[in-house]
Design a protein around this motif. Structure first.
Motif, PDB file in Angstrom:
ATOM      1  N   THR A 138       0.820  -1.211   0.000  1.00  0.00           N
ATOM      2  CA  THR A 138       0.000   0.000   0.000  1.00  0.00           C
ATOM      3  C   THR A 138       0.854   1.262   0.000  1.00  0.00           C
ATOM      4  O   THR A 138       0.364   2.349  -0.309  1.00  0.00           O
ATOM      5  CB  THR A 138      -0.936   0.006   1.229  1.00  0.00           C
ATOM      6  OG1 THR A 138      -1.825   1.105   1.124  1.00  0.00           O
ATOM      7  CG2 THR A 138      -0.141   0.126   2.519  1.00  0.00           C
TER       8      THR A 138
ATOM      9  N   HIS B   7       2.841   4.395  -3.624  1.00  0.00           N
ATOM     10  CA  HIS B   7       1.893   5.442  -3.989  1.00  0.00           C
ATOM     11  C   HIS B   7       1.920   5.779  -5.477  1.00  0.00           C
ATOM     12  O   HIS B   7       0.965   6.370  -5.997  1.00  0.00           O
ATOM     13  CB  HIS B   7       2.167   6.701  -3.164  1.00  0.00           C
ATOM     14  CG  HIS B   7       2.076   6.484  -1.689  1.00  0.00           C
ATOM     15  ND1 HIS B   7       0.915   6.071  -1.065  1.00  0.00           N
ATOM     16  CD2 HIS B   7       3.012   6.586  -0.699  1.00  0.00           C
ATOM     17  CE1 HIS B   7       1.127   5.946   0.236  1.00  0.00           C
ATOM     18  NE2 HIS B   7       2.390   6.250   0.485  1.00  0.00           N
TER      19      HIS B   7
ATOM     20  N   GLU C 201      -5.599  -3.756   2.350  1.00  0.00           N
ATOM     21  CA  GLU C 201      -4.843  -2.522   2.133  1.00  0.00           C
ATOM     22  C   GLU C 201      -4.691  -2.155   0.662  1.00  0.00           C
ATOM     23  O   GLU C 201      -4.338  -1.017   0.327  1.00  0.00           O
ATOM     24  CB  GLU C 201      -3.450  -2.635   2.770  1.00  0.00           C
ATOM     25  CG  GLU C 201      -3.439  -2.583   4.289  1.00  0.00           C
ATOM     26  CD  GLU C 201      -3.792  -3.927   4.913  1.00  0.00           C
ATOM     27  OE1 GLU C 201      -3.805  -4.016   6.148  1.00  0.00           O
ATOM     28  OE2 GLU C 201      -4.047  -4.899   4.160  1.00  0.00           O
TER      29      GLU C 201
ATOM     30  N   SER D 206      -5.943   1.022  -0.856  1.00  0.00           N
ATOM     31  CA  SER D 206      -5.268   2.306  -0.660  1.00  0.00           C
ATOM     32  C   SER D 206      -4.406   2.706  -1.849  1.00  0.00           C
ATOM     33  O   SER D 206      -3.865   3.814  -1.870  1.00  0.00           O
ATOM     34  CB  SER D 206      -4.388   2.244   0.602  1.00  0.00           C
ATOM     35  OG  SER D 206      -5.170   1.987   1.751  1.00  0.00           O
TER      36      SER D 206
END
Length: 351
Positions: free
Chosen positions: A194, A197, A215, A218
């Motif tokens: 997660t 990004h 997760e 995300s």
């Protein structure tokens, strides 16, 4: 041997592909031409060792030596200080084929797909400018934790190997955008991913996945998630083994759930570290935490109005496993199915 007539593809490009070469002679090439050459193609020949004469192209930026019989790359390749792209697909290279100082080069794109690597060479993990690394179709069994050292990496292609696990350290690559781990033996995805990004594409098809970590929701920039060919469609047992918490965990849960203050002045360092590892129970109706003892439960989340992804939930106790859904008629029901917008993933490939 005169092999250079008509071999140019354009200015600064020298193409010596498909000439049945087993060695390379530069006798007929002027020094000026060597300096001008920035791209060199030696594909589909019979080279067993990368010729040292390649290193006479002082300004070379792109080198393609794919589809030969290469088992060794000469030490002198490190003299190519301007080389940014090295393509060496479909040869006989392994982790012992690279020179020791290979990691000091300025390479940005490296492709060793279709070779005989059983381990990811340590030299590759030292390439500070590496942005794209491809070792698909090799014999890799593991991804070393040291992969986190290649912080400039944007694309990692390791499809078609024998990899069984994804190391959590992979999540420490801040620029990673494309991650291809298809056609391996991977059984689970670490929740630490997660932290990727920048990730836009994640290819996990044809593995052994039966669930995904919660997760994964995300990964807000993820545009493509490929999962076909995994045993994700099997039904799951609701009642899973639950080990009662230890006295240490019970005490830790009390401290964290009641927000009792603590500091290194109050507790030994190991207990402070332990308390800092508490995980919050994802059940919105529960304010509890857990450490080592938890209940694993599969919940299905609807993506794009078409696919249901089985996500792994970790709950603090068996009592938390029932109130999550208001309609517990089947394993596929989930309170999350309306909480994920349809545009979160542009493509979810399960079929």
């Amino acid at each position: 041997m005169e092999v250079f007539d008509g071999a140019d593809r354009g200015e600064n490009v020298l193409d010596l592909s498909r000439l049945n070469l087993d060695s390379l002679s530069l006798d007929n090439l002027s020094e000026e031409r060597r300096k001008e050459t920035k791209q060199l193609y030696l594909t589909y020949n019979r080279l067993a060792v990368l010729p040292e004469s390649v290193c006479l192209f002082a300004n070379l930026e792109f080198l393609d030596i794919s589809n030969n019989g290469l088992s060794v790359i000469c030490e002198d390749i490190v003299r190519l200080t301007k080389l940014k792209t090295l393509i060496a697909k479909n040869n006989r290279l392994d982790e012992f084929s690279l020179p020791k100082e290979f990691g000091s080069m300025q390479i940005e794109v490296l492709n060793f797909s279709g070779n005989r690597f059983e381990e990811l060479p340590t030299q590759c993990l030292k390439l500070q400018r590496l942005q794209s690394l491809s070792l698909g179709g090799n014999r890799l069994k593991t991804i070393p934790a040291e992969i986190e050292n290649v912080t400039s990496l944007e694309l990692l292609y390791l499809g078609g190997n024998l990899i069984s696990a994804i190391p959590p350290e992979l999540a420490n690559l801040p620029c990673l955008t494309y991650l291809v781990l298809c056609d391996n033996r991977i059984q689970s995805v670490p929740p630490q991913l997660t932290r990727l990004h920048s990730l836009r594409s994640l290819s996990l098809h044809n593995n052994l996945l039966t669930y995904l970590p919660r997760e994964i929701l995300s990964l807000v920039h993820l545009q493509e998630l490929s999962l076909r060919g995994n045993p994700l469609v099997v039904r799951f047992v609701k009642d899973m083994t639950y080990d009662p918490p230890s006295l240490l965990e019970l005490a830790g849960r009390t401290i964290k759930s009641r927000n009792l203050p603590y500091s290194p002045h109050d507790l030994p360092a190991n207990l402070v570290h332990y308390l800092d590892l508490a995980s919050k129970c994802p059940n919105p109706k529960c304010a509890g935490v857990y450490f080592d003892s938890c209940v694993r439960q599969i919940k299905f989340v609807d993506f794009c109005g078409k696919y249901r992804l089985p996500l792994m939930h970790y709950l603090c106790s068996p009592e938390c496993s029932s109130p999550c859904s208001s309609n517990p008629q089947s394993d596929a029901d989930s309170e999350d199915e309306n909480s994920v917008s349809a545009d979160r993933l542009q493509r979810v490939l399960l079929g």
